[in-house]
Design an enzyme around this catalytic site. Structure first.
Site, PDB file in Angstrom:
ATOM      1  N   GLY A 137       0.415 -44.172 -37.077  1.00  0.00           N
ATOM      2  CA  GLY A 137      -0.194 -45.398 -37.597  1.00  0.00           C
ATOM      3  C   GLY A 137      -1.407 -45.808 -36.770  1.00  0.00           C
ATOM      4  O   GLY A 137      -2.477 -46.112 -37.315  1.00  0.00           O
TER       5      GLY A 137
ATOM      6  N   LYS B 226       5.485 -28.133 -44.599  1.00  0.00           N
ATOM      7  CA  LYS B 226       5.737 -28.822 -43.331  1.00  0.00           C
ATOM      8  C   LYS B 226       7.233 -28.809 -43.009  1.00  0.00           C
ATOM      9  O   LYS B 226       7.625 -28.648 -41.853  1.00  0.00           O
ATOM     10  CB  LYS B 226       5.218 -30.264 -43.417  1.00  0.00           C
ATOM     11  CG  LYS B 226       5.442 -31.132 -42.183  1.00  0.00           C
ATOM     12  CD  LYS B 226       4.251 -31.144 -41.241  1.00  0.00           C
ATOM     13  CE  LYS B 226       4.494 -31.865 -39.941  1.00  0.00           C
ATOM     14  NZ  LYS B 226       3.948 -33.213 -39.873  1.00  0.00           N
TER      15      LYS B 226
ATOM     16  N   GLU C 257      14.618 -37.111 -36.296  1.00  0.00           N
ATOM     17  CA  GLU C 257      14.417 -37.019 -37.743  1.00  0.00           C
ATOM     18  C   GLU C 257      15.306 -35.920 -38.355  1.00  0.00           C
ATOM     19  O   GLU C 257      14.965 -35.353 -39.388  1.00  0.00           O
ATOM     20  CB  GLU C 257      12.949 -36.732 -38.039  1.00  0.00           C
ATOM     21  CG  GLU C 257      12.036 -37.885 -37.654  1.00  0.00           C
ATOM     22  CD  GLU C 257      10.613 -37.681 -38.179  1.00  0.00           C
ATOM     23  OE1 GLU C 257      10.300 -38.255 -39.231  1.00  0.00           O
ATOM     24  OE2 GLU C 257       9.856 -36.950 -37.532  1.00  0.00           O
TER      25      GLU C 257
ATOM     26  N   SER D 263       8.627 -32.842 -31.303  1.00  0.00           N
ATOM     27  CA  SER D 263       8.952 -34.272 -31.372  1.00  0.00           C
ATOM     28  C   SER D 263      10.462 -34.481 -31.269  1.00  0.00           C
ATOM     29  O   SER D 263      10.922 -35.463 -30.687  1.00  0.00           O
ATOM     30  CB  SER D 263       8.421 -34.871 -32.667  1.00  0.00           C
ATOM     31  OG  SER D 263       9.008 -34.218 -33.774  1.00  0.00           O
TER      32      SER D 263
ATOM     33  N   GLY E 227       3.356 -49.628 -39.864  1.00  0.00           N
ATOM     34  CA  GLY E 227       3.904 -48.816 -38.787  1.00  0.00           C
ATOM     35  C   GLY E 227       2.936 -48.716 -37.628  1.00  0.00           C
ATOM     36  O   GLY E 227       1.806 -48.272 -37.796  1.00  0.00           O
TER      37      GLY E 227
ATOM     38  N   ALA F 230      -0.595 -36.564 -31.887  1.00  0.00           N
ATOM     39  CA  ALA F 230      -0.915 -37.911 -31.397  1.00  0.00           C
ATOM     40  C   ALA F 230       0.190 -38.378 -30.473  1.00  0.00           C
ATOM     41  O   ALA F 230       1.361 -38.069 -30.680  1.00  0.00           O
ATOM     42  CB  ALA F 230      -1.065 -38.884 -32.558  1.00  0.00           C
TER      43      ALA F 230
END
Lengths: 299, 299
Positions: free
Chosen positions: A12, A180, A259, A247, A7, A126
């Protein structure tokens, strides 16, 4: 130790940037163009305004014959089925770490139970700027727990302590992932729907009430030991990331797949298993699906 | 017959425009500046691209001593309490028509039970361009039903049939208001939250599912005779107004107060009375309250 990373997304590349100092790292990307670029130009790593070039190996996942000592799978949860279908590509690998959000991928991992299978969550921030550039926007940690077998070669990660990039080892994988998941379930769909920063869920009273209603619904179907602590954890994440866009909101505004299946989709599955109806989770799930379809006419 | 119209919004001006041909009309506005302008320059009435000037009387409500034969109250539901507090201003009026959305105002009307009190709903589309200009954007009808007493002078409205502006008389005021309430409750908050046109609730499958979930929740607490028919009515309104933005979405995007209290607020009250929890209605109610607070950071 040879480390493989499947990834070439933000997570990644972030792991590749940090581990390349200590280990021999190969990044396995979906597109060969990205692998080419990483090979030719190196990885650009940005932190606190400074930029560093990192050399590493890279190749397209589909063409790889992976035989690293430890492999991180950093693709999104919705791509895990594809990875498992190509599991012959890492037949020789003994220890694999899966770093997905949600819990929907757990049941897909059973074909790998002969290996050391580790699951974990990433608390770093990130941002991927382009195919070879990643920025470390928030220092956090990676928490790992064993799903099948032992920690295998992953124990080495604790041997060399890398500054700003700690690994933590936990006993109970379900606790790690649930912690999470509840944060993602409480914050991501709401912020994406309302198009607000994470901190607005605390600042705007009615939004806070929405989050409370949602939490008191989905907590019924998740294995939460201490409800009060779980709620306080959600609130503290909102505080710490007050100025961030989630996100899911970023995915929606950039017309990417979200997601939501891994997050509220998983919650809804649990509800079905337990025979508990979850109207708010269902409603929010549909809302995000609609937004994904580009149903928004928000010109 | 002398007709008074309290409220210089889109609906008030629309009624004034049509009834001025047949009757002596006075518009009672909140701000005296608007009344001045209507007196001096007349009402500008726009329909199918054509503009007409209509002469009428106008004055500020607070300075009025209303003695018309029939008075329409066209203010928003959240201003009804103020009107009732000033009911001495229309002590001499025998017949009053209330044209508000929702049903929350009904219980406020009991101090007027000595009069002929008529409630009704407006199915016209109207857009107020400025203080003296209204456009008739959708031809519909006004449906009236008696709450206290008889239809009084309102029966005259059926005598002269005005083209494009019919009045209909119904027996059961609750049926009339509920029919409009369920449409408002199903369409308005959802379109405001998702920022979509009414038609997108049918076009985008997950949004359609959201509306279905919402309807199956609030129908539990409203006096609906035929659920299938009620649902089909909602769908047909979405179809007929597919290209429109709901009034609640317009209110939100123009930072105005919405009618959420009159709509979902009423539904929630009913739920409390009946001891039925309504998580979706509550959740959506909070969402709109948050948007009203300007909680949206949708720059």
């Amino acid at each position: 130790m040879k480390i493989g990373i499947v990834g070439g997304g933000a997570i990644g590349l972030l792991i590749a940037a940090y581990l390349s100092n200590e280990y021999e790292v190969t990044v396995y990307t979906r597109r060969s163009a990205q692998a080419q670029r990483l090979m030719n130009e190196g990885l650009r790593f940005v932190k606190r305004g400074e930029t560093k070039r990192v050399s590493l190996q890279a190749m397209a996942f589909a063409e790889a014959n992976i035989n690293d000592d430890l492999v991180f799978i950093t693709v999104k949860q919705y791509d895990i089925a594809t990875i498992i279908n190509h599991r012959n590509l890492f037949d020789q690998v003994k220890t694999v770490v899966f770093l997905q959000n949600g819990m929907g991928h757990i049941k897909l991992l059973s074909p790998l139970m002969e290996k050391n299978i580790i699951v974990g969550i990433v608390e770093h921030g990130a941002l991927k700027h382009d195919d070879r550039t990643v920025e470390h926007t928030g220092i956090g940690k990676i928490v790992l727990a064993s799903l099948y077998g032992t920690f295998g070669q992953a124990v080495n990660l604790s041997a060399k302590s890398i500054s700003d990039f700690p690994f933590e080892f936990a006993n109970n994988w379900e606790n790690v992932l649930v912690k999470k998941l509840i944060v993602n379930a409480a914050i991501n769909p709401l912020t994406a729907l309302l198009r607000i920063k994470n901190g607005d869920l605390l600042k705007v009273k009615p939004y806070y009430e929405m989050m409370k209603l949602l939490f008191s619904e989905f907590k019924q179907v998740l294995p939460i030991e201490d409800e009060q602590k779980a709620w306080e954890h959600i609130v503290s994440v909102c505080q710490k990331t007050a100025e961030n866009y989630s996100s899911m909101l970023m995915d929606i505004s950039q017309n990417r797949k979200t997601e939501i299946d891994a997050i509220l989709g998983y919650v809804l599955e649990k509800g079905k298993e337990l025979g508990i109806t979850l109207p708010l989770s269902q409603f929010l799930f549909y809302a995000i699906k609609g937004l994904e379809e580009g149903g928004t006419k928000n010109e």
